[in-house]
Design a protein around this motif. Structure first.
Motif, PDB file in Angstrom:
ATOM      1  N   ILE A 109       0.927  -1.214  -0.013  1.00  0.00           N
ATOM      2  CA  ILE A 109       0.247  -0.159  -0.051  1.00  0.00           C
ATOM      3  C   ILE A 109       0.925   1.372   0.107  1.00  0.00           C
ATOM      4  N   LEU A 110       1.834   1.209   0.778  1.00  0.00           N
ATOM      5  CA  LEU A 110       2.883   2.365   0.852  1.00  0.00           C
ATOM      6  C   LEU A 110       3.698   2.557  -0.399  1.00  0.00           C
ATOM      7  N   MET A 111       3.872   1.523  -1.289  1.00  0.00           N
ATOM      8  CA  MET A 111       4.408   1.746  -2.420  1.00  0.00           C
ATOM      9  C   MET A 111       3.544   2.330  -3.331  1.00  0.00           C
ATOM     10  N   PHE A 112       2.303   2.182  -3.344  1.00  0.00           N
ATOM     11  CA  PHE A 112       1.154   2.514  -4.426  1.00  0.00           C
ATOM     12  C   PHE A 112       1.210   4.071  -3.818  1.00  0.00           C
ATOM     13  N   LEU A 113       1.184   4.243  -2.553  1.00  0.00           N
ATOM     14  CA  LEU A 113       0.878   5.738  -2.486  1.00  0.00           C
ATOM     15  C   LEU A 113       2.236   6.557  -2.613  1.00  0.00           C
ATOM     16  N   HIS A 114       3.349   6.069  -2.754  1.00  0.00           N
ATOM     17  CA  HIS A 114       4.725   6.669  -2.701  1.00  0.00           C
ATOM     18  C   HIS A 114       4.433   6.773  -4.517  1.00  0.00           C
ATOM     19  N   GLY A 116       2.222   7.010  -6.332  1.00  0.00           N
ATOM     20  CA  GLY A 116       1.199   8.126  -6.900  1.00  0.00           C
ATOM     21  C   GLY A 116       1.391   9.419  -6.448  1.00  0.00           C
ATOM     22  N   ARG A 117       2.249   9.696  -5.290  1.00  0.00           N
ATOM     23  CA  ARG A 117       2.812  11.052  -4.966  1.00  0.00           C
ATOM     24  C   ARG A 117       3.972  11.272  -6.068  1.00  0.00           C
ATOM     25  N   VAL A 118       4.679  10.571  -6.316  1.00  0.00           N
ATOM     26  CA  VAL A 118       5.629  10.837  -7.334  1.00  0.00           C
ATOM     27  C   VAL A 118       4.886  11.398  -8.835  1.00  0.00           C
TER      28      VAL A 118
END
Length: 256
Positions: A109-114, A116-118
């Motif tokens: 989940i954190l990888m997807f959020l990261h 997405g932020r990028v």
């Protein structure tokens, strides 16, 4: 009074001596200082901590995985029993297993959020295209790590979920049948499959993820941090250096 003034100086020298010794011979101290205290845009925010949070989640997975590997037995007859033993009898085993199980979802989940932020900040554009590609590879390796770890409890849920996943991979054109046979370790799921998944989960994939993370961090340090799209400061503008009272280096001339 003079003795009191000299005491902090001697204490400081005692603290600095091993650091100066290590710095002169390796340069590691200066490298760590540059990594931790490098300059970043003044308008960074909490959204840019998602990368560090993802790295922390991976470290938690690595530590808990090593602890679980000390008690896990990757054989069809003993795998499930070893999981029960970890959960019910090993001191705090239930906590370590729970952290590893749910931490895998947190990591993804954190990888997807990261990412997405990028994407939102446009940090995948020139000159950071390679870092974006490396991040996509880390995501793929992380999902493959989760897939190989799902079979390890060797219960009904893990078994049939892995059957579905392997058969799905087998439908890929050209390499699909060979990939499915490699994952199964033969024509059907059995003890060889468990051994293959365990070696992939514990050795090959974590090694690949660690290598990609090191490359990812190197590129972040080399190329810098991207400002938010609403930043009033032009990216790449000339930096105005301000005088500082902080000691420049651990050894004379190191910061000159």
């Amino acid at each position: 009074m003079s003795a009191r003034r000299r005491q902090p100086s001697r204490l400081q020298q005692a603290v600095d001596f091993p650091l100066d010794w290590l710095e002169e011979r390796s340069g590691l101290v200066g490298g760590v200082k540059y990594f931790l205290f490098r300059k970043v845009p003044s308008d960074t925010n909490w959204m840019q901590t998602l990368g560090s949070a993802t790295l922390t989640a991976f470290l938690v997975q690595a530590v808990t995985g090593v602890i679980l590997a000390m008690y896990y037995q990757p054989t069809p007859n003993d795998a499930y029993a070893s999981i029960v033993n970890i959960t019910d009898h090993v001191t705090l085993g239930w906590l370590v297993r729970g952290m590893h199980k749910w931490g895998a979802s947190v990591f993804i989940i954190l990888m997807f959020l990261h990412m997405g932020r990028v994407f939102l900040f446009g940090a995948y554009k020139y000159p950071r295209e390679l870092n974006w590609i490396v991040g996509v590879l880390i995501l793929a390796m992380g999902m493959l790590e989760g897939f190989t770890g799902y079979l390890l409890p060797w219960d009904q849920t893990a078994y049939w979920a892995s059957v579905g996943g392997i058969n799905l991979n087998g439908t890929a054109p050209f390499l699909g049948p060979f990939l499915a046979q490699f994952l199964r370790g033969g024509q059907e799921i059995g003890g060889d499959t468990l051994t293959h998944f365990y070696s992939l989960h514990m050795l090959l994939i974590p090694g690949a993820i660690i290598g990609l993370i090191v490359l990812h961090l190197y590129l972040v340090i080399r190329l810098g941090v991207t400002s938010p799209p609403w930043s009033k400061e032009a990216a790449g503008g000339e930096r105005v250096e301000r005088p500082s009272d902080v000691r420049k280096g651990l050894i004379p001339g190191a910061g000159d």
